[in-house]
Design an enzyme around this catalytic site. Structure first.
Site, PDB file in Angstrom:
ATOM      1  CB  CYS A 253      31.504 -37.295 -74.487  1.00 26.99           C
ATOM      2  SG  CYS A 253      31.021 -38.435 -75.817  1.00 26.99           S
TER       3      CYS A 253
ATOM      4  CB  CYS B  27      25.277 -42.630 -75.403  1.00 24.65           C
ATOM      5  SG  CYS B  27      25.537 -41.368 -74.135  1.00 24.65           S
TER       6      CYS B  27
END
Length: 279
Positions: free
Chosen positions: A81, A215
Site C-alpha cells: 500500500c 491510493c
C-alpha cells in the site's frame, strides 16, 4: 493498547507497534480472529475508522528497519500500500524505529523510503512494476478499454473524459470482480488528463470495497500508464487525488526505480479499549 492514526492524501490508517507481539498475545487471550480485530478497529462510527491497519514488527533481516503486516479495512491482507507505507515510515521515524533513510519488509518486497520536513513528507521507492498489458472488458453491456499493471498490488486504469460523471462505486465494483481479474480481483482507477504533467484520479479500492480519497499504488499505476500511452509527456507527474491533495510520481524509462512522494499527517494517538471487541 496504544495506537496512532495517520493519513496520507486522505488515505487513513491505524498503526500499532507490534514489535513486542502484544497484538498477537491479545488475540490469543481474547480468542479473537485477526480479521475481526481489524474490521472492528477500522469500522467508521463504531471503531476508530480507517482504510486499513498496519502492524509494525521486527524485521526478518536485521539490515532492515522493520517489517509490517498490512490489512485492508475488511480484514484482508494486501501485499503493498503506497500511502500506507508512507504513514508507516513517518510513524517509525517518530518512534525512533528508523531514521531518515528507511528500509522495511512487505509481502511485495523490501521498500526503501526517505523522510523529510521532520516526517511530514515521505518518499517511497516502490517495487518494480510488472504484468503491464492492455485490457478490453465487457461490463454492464458496454465495452471498457484500459490498462493493467501491478505496482505492488494489481490495478486497472481507464481514461475518461469527465471524471466527475463516473459512478466510481458501481462501475469500479463491476470491474474489480470481473472474471478477467479473478481470483484475486483488482483495484480500479479512472483518470482524466489535466496538463502535460498532471492527471486527476478516482479509485475504487479492493479490500476497502468503495471509493477512497487516495491510493498511492493506484496513483503510481495511473501515472505510469498515462506516460506510457503518451497522455502526459513530462516527469515527475502530479496526481491530483479525490481529497484534493497531490501525489508526486517519478520513475525512469525502464521502470527500475519508481518513487511515490507526498505529505503525511499524524492525526492522533490513543488507546484501544477491550470493550470494543466485546460487542
Amino acid at each position: 493498547m496504544r495506537f496512532s492514526k495517520l493519513q496520507g492524501s486522505g488515505n487513513d490508517f491505524v498503526v500499532i507497534d507490534n514489535r513486542d507481539g502484544k497484538v498477537d498475545e491479545f488475540l490469543k487471550a481474547s480468542n479473537i480472529d485477526i480479521k475481526d480485530f481489524v474490521r472492528k478497529v477500522c469500522a467508521f462510527h463504531i471503531g476508530v475508522g480507517a482504510d486499513g491497519l498496519i502492524l509494525i514488527e521486527e524485521p526478518k533481516d536485521k539490515g532492515n528497519d522493520f517489517s509490517w503486516r498490512f490489512f485492508n479495512s475488511d480484514g484482508s491482507v494486501a501485499e503493498m500500500c503506497g500511502n500506507g507505507s508512507r504513514c508507516a515510515v513517518r510513524f517509525a521515524f517518530e518512534e525512533g524505529i528508523a531514521g531518515e533513510k528507511v528500509r522495511f519488509e512487505t509481502l511485495a518486497g523490501v521498500i526503501q523510503a526517505f523522510v523529510s520536513h521532520g516526517g511530514k513528507r515521505v518518499k517511497v521507492q516502490l517495487t518494480q512494476p510488472k504484468d503491464y498489458r492492455e485490457v478490453r472488458l465487457e461490463v454492464d453491456g458496454q465495452r471498457i478499454e484500459g490498462s493493467f499493471i501491478n505496482t505492488g498490488v494489481p490495478h486497472f486504469v481507464a481514461l475518461v473524459e469527465d471524471i466527475e460523471k463516473i459512478d466510481v462505486v458501481r462501475l469500479g465494483r463491476l470491474i474489480r470482480f470481473h472474471p478477467d481479474f479473478q481470483p484475486k480481483g483488482t483495484n480500479v482507477n479512472f483518470i482524466q488528463v489535466k496538463t502535460s504533467d498532471s492527471i486527476r484520479i478516482r479509485t475504487y479500492e479492493r479490500g476497502v470495497e468503495t471509493e477512497t480519497l487516495a491510493c498511492g499504488t493506484g496513483a503510481t499505476a495511473s501515472a505510469i500508464i498515462a506516460y506510457k500511452k503518451g497522455l502526459v509527456s513530462s516527469k515527475p507527474i502530479s496526481v491530483i487525488t479525490r481529497s484534493g491533495e497531490v501525489l508526486t510520481i517519478d520513475f525512469d524509462e525502464q521502470l527500475n526505480e519508481v518513487f511515490l512522494e507526498g505529505g503525511v499527517v499524524r492525526v492522533f494517538d490513543g488507546f484501544l479499549r477491550r470493550e470494543l471487541f466485546e460487542c
